[in-house]
Structure formats: structure tokens, C-alpha cells
Design an enzyme around this catalytic site. Structure first.
Site, PDB file in Angstrom:
ATOM      1  CD  GLN A 170       5.007  63.218  40.058  1.00  0.00           C
ATOM      2  OE1 GLN A 170       5.674  63.536  38.890  1.00  0.00           O
ATOM      3  NE2 GLN A 170       5.565  63.151  41.236  1.00  0.00           N
ATOM      4  CE1 TYR A 190       5.664  71.322  35.687  1.00  0.00           C
ATOM      5  CE2 TYR A 190       5.939  69.779  37.486  1.00  0.00           C
ATOM      6  CZ  TYR A 190       6.311  70.465  36.226  1.00  0.00           C
ATOM      7  OH  TYR A 190       7.647  69.907  35.414  1.00  0.00           O
ATOM      8  NE  ARG A 192       8.577  65.114  44.880  1.00  0.00           N
ATOM      9  CZ  ARG A 192       9.546  64.850  44.189  1.00  0.00           C
ATOM     10  NH1 ARG A 192       9.483  64.889  42.841  1.00  0.00           N
ATOM     11  NH2 ARG A 192      10.529  64.619  44.767  1.00  0.00           N
ATOM     12  N   GLY A 209      17.073  59.640  43.722  1.00  0.00           N
ATOM     13  CA  GLY A 209      16.653  59.559  42.328  1.00  0.00           C
ATOM     14  C   GLY A 209      17.906  59.399  41.725  1.00  0.00           C
ATOM     15  NE  ARG A 210      21.480  64.506  42.034  1.00  0.00           N
ATOM     16  CZ  ARG A 210      20.604  65.161  43.133  1.00  0.00           C
ATOM     17  NH1 ARG A 210      19.549  65.674  42.677  1.00  0.00           N
ATOM     18  NH2 ARG A 210      21.290  65.621  44.372  1.00  0.00           N
TER      19      ARG A 210
END
Length: 391
Positions: free
Chosen positions: A100, A173, A225, A316-317
Site C-alpha cells: 500500500q 490522506y 482504497r 484485520g484485527r
């Protein structure tokens, strides 16, 4: 026989062994100069082999694009040897390695940038955190250089042996900042109308695709993304994001949503009860694969996300707690759904990452010492989406 265990072949011929993707997650484990550490490689290697793809945490493409300490960088060719080791660590047992890449824009600080002022589309501070610094508006020359930086980062990722790059256009971002009316209030060709605010992300996608065509010797993915909504006014609304997808879906390899719950509905329009995944799937189905994400803890959750329209499911987690989640799900074995603070080292979680998991993300990490009632991101933005408190 879970659907998420089926293979998938991308339009460019790259085949992945299943529909599970490890979400890009911040490790804060790189050296001060952005080079890869052994700690990072060990973290990813422990989780490799199960997911069809692993997407790394962000790597900045420009020196001005660093967003936080311990962040991976791909700004110089000197980074390639370490990145090559990272790619190989991920690719064992057939998992595809996706790097990424991003530019933090106004979501950085002068402290992180060693005294330099953060930059963005316009001279407007972010709404949160409250002490966000006012950035300097990029000149056109600087904008063109950052576009080139994305291209050079892609070239380095190819040389390092990655299977693709993911453009991080989410979590407020720089790519998102240029599309957002909240951050971009320019009056030149890089801002103003929605079409002009699209110019920067479209230029980055075009440059990256040109580099892939020139340097890649085999199938190489270019993912994107996106955050579905912003909560500021003015800001990106769901209709803006769906329009954005229409403009880029034939130019990318996959679309990856960024949100804390795969069941989320609109945060701005409470009358809209349709899931965001299903609404994006209406735009992507048959054109480009969609990665759904957020609070997918069980095989049943993964199947539900696919049934709602996703082609892949990012977790993810859950892979932090259970590195062999895919293998155990396939074997029908019990999955660890809580996390003991005493197991963090055994799970190869980098030390800096351990600290923020126990602070900013504590309410959703299911630590054993916190009891059985856990929080969720169903109706609020998660910290990784750029927000720091519940709505």
C-alpha cells in the site's frame, strides 16, 4: 465449503487462492528512515500462507508524505532490498503481496516532517484532531512531482517483487484530500468542480498504470482504497464516492472499501438503510472486484459480506488475534476471538503496535482482561479512518 475459500482470477491473469485479504494495518515498526525491520517481516510472515492476499501498512512515496513515526517508506532505491525481503516473507505458501502506497498530505505534522510544514491541496487544516496544523498549498510543480513519486514507488515495488500496489485514497490522506471539497478549495485546474477535484487521483492512477505497463514482467495489480463518506460539511458524501468509482473502475484491478464494519450504512443519511457494501457492489459487479471490510470476525461474517456483494473480504484485527484464521476456518477448528496481553510477543506483534492496540483500538481488540462486552464500529468512524472519537 466456504465461498471465501474459492479461488479468484483477476482480469490480468493473476490468480489468488482464496477471497480473504489481510487488511493494511499500521505497525509503526519501520526504522526512523522508513526502512523495513526484521520485526515487521516476522509479523507479516506469521500471518502469511492463509489469506489470498496481504496488503501491507502504508509506505510513503514522498519525503513530504510521511504521516507518522515508524512508517514504511518507498522513496528511494535503497529501500528495495528490505522491501524485497518483506515481499518474500508474505509470499510463502502462495499468498500474494500487495504494497500500500500513499502521501499523508495534511494528516502529517511539522514534528513528523522534521520541521517542514505539511502540504495539501489547499491551505486548510483538517477538522480533526482539533490541533491539526494548517498545511501549505501545493504548487502545480509539486503536484506533478508527487504524481511522479507514485510512479517511482510503483517501479520500486515491482523491482522488489510485490504482486501489486494499493493506492491509499482513503482515511483522509492526500488522494482523498484532493477529491474532498473540505480539503480542496483551489481555483486552478486541480480544484473547484468535482471533475477538477478528480484530476489528481486520476493522474496518479494513470501514472501508476503506465509504470506497470513499462516495468512489470507479469500480472501486477493496481488497487485503490476509498472511504465512502466524510462527516464534515462540506465533504465527500456517498453519492460523490459512487460517482468517483464510476470514473476509476475500468482503470484499477480492485476497489477496497475502508470502514470499521462491513454492515455499515450511511453515516450522513440515516434514512438510507442499505449497506454501503451492497451499494458499491452495484457499481463494481462484473467490472472490477470489490473488497468488503470491517469487523469480520467469524466465517459466517465473511460469508455474509460476500453475499452482500463483495468479491473479497478483508480482515484485520482478527488476523492480529488469530494469525492462522484462514487455515483454522478451513479445518473447522475453533478460532481465538480474544487477545491476551501476555500473548502479544508470541503473536509477533511489533512493540510499538502493541502500545496503540492497547490504547486507541482497545475497545475493539477483545482483550481478555476487559470482559465480554466489546465495542464495534457499526455506527461510527474507526480511528484508522482518521477520526478520534465516536459520533
Amino acid at each position: 465449503m466456504y465461498n471465501f475459500l474459492s479461488t479468484y482470477r483477476f482480469a490480468n491473469g493473476l490468480e489468488v487462492k482464496n477471497r480473504i485479504v489481510m487488511s493494511p494495518m499500521t505497525t509503526m515498526a519501520s526504522f526512523y528512515n522508513g526502512m523495513v525491520t526484521k520485526e515487521e517481516i516476522a509479523y507479516y510472515a506469521l500471518r502469511a500462507g492463509g489469506p489470498g492476499m496481504i496488503v501491507t501498512g502504508v509506505a510513503n512515496v514522498s519525503e513530504s508524505g510521511k504521516g507518522f513515526e515508524g512508517e514504511l517508506s518507498i522513496t528511494r532505491d535503497e529501500m528495495i532490498p528490505g522491501l524485497s525481503k518483506l515481499a518474500k516473507g508474505i509470499q510463502k505458501d502462495g499468498t500474494k503481496a500487495i504494497l500500500q502506497i500513499f502521501h499523508a498530505g495534511r494528516k502529517s505534522t511539522s514534528k513528523v516532517l522534521r520541521g517542514e510544514q505539511p502540504v495539501s491541496a489547499s491551505k486548510i487544516a483538517a477538522s480533526y484532531p482539533a490541533d491539526s496544523e494548517v498545511p501549505r498549498a501545493l504548487t502545480e510543480k509539486e503536484i506533478l512531482q508527487i504524481i511522479e513519486d507514485f510512479g517511482e514507488a510503483t517501479r520500486r515495488a515491482i523491482v522488489a517483487g510485490f504482486d501489486g500496489v494499493e493506492l491509499h485514497g482513503a482515511n483522509t490522506y492526500l488522494l482523498q484530500q484532493f477529491y474532498s471539497e473540505n480539503a480542496n478549495q483551489r481555483e486552478d485546474d486541480w480544484g473547484g468542480s468535482r471533475e477538477k477535484r478528480l484530476k489528481f487521483p486520476l493522474a496518479v492512477i494513470e501514472k501508476v498504470n503506465q509504470v506497470v505497463a513499462k516495468y512489470s514482467k507479469g500480472p501486477f495489480l493496481v488497487g485503490y482504497r476509498i472511504s465512502p463518506e466524510e462527516i464534515e460539511t462540506p465533504g465527500i458524501r456517498l453519492a460523490d464516492s459512487l460517482y468517483f468509482v464510476d470514473q476509476i473502475k475500468d482503470k484499477i484491478s480492485y476497489l477496497h472499501l475502508s470502514m470499521g464494519s462491513y454492515q455499515r450504512t450511511s453515516l450522513n443519511d440515516k434514512t438510507d438503510s442499505r449497506s454501503l457494501v451492497s451499494q458499491f457492489a452495484e457499481k463494481t459487479k462484473g467490472v472490477v472486484p470489490l473488497i468488503g471490510v470491517g469487523s469480520v470476525e467469524s466465517p459466517a461474517d465473511a460469508e455474509a459480506a460476500l453475499a452482500d456483494g463483495a468479491d473479497f473480504v478483508a480482515i484485520g484485527r482478527e488476523l492480529i488475534r488469530e494469525p492462522k484464521w484462514v487455515q483454522k476456518a478451513a479445518a473447522g477448528e475453533p478460532l481465538r476471538n480474544t487477545l491476551s496481553p501476555y500473548d502479544l510477543d508470541e503473536l509477533a506483534i511489533p512493540v510499538a503496535m502493541q502500545e496503540y492496540l492497547q490504547t486507541a483500538f482497545r475497545s475493539v481488540m477483545h482483550f481478555t482482561e476487559d470482559g465480554t462486552e466489546f465495542d464495534s464500529y457499526q455506527n461510527n468512524l474507526a480511528p484508522m479512518e482518521g477520526f478520534e472519537k465516536k459520533l
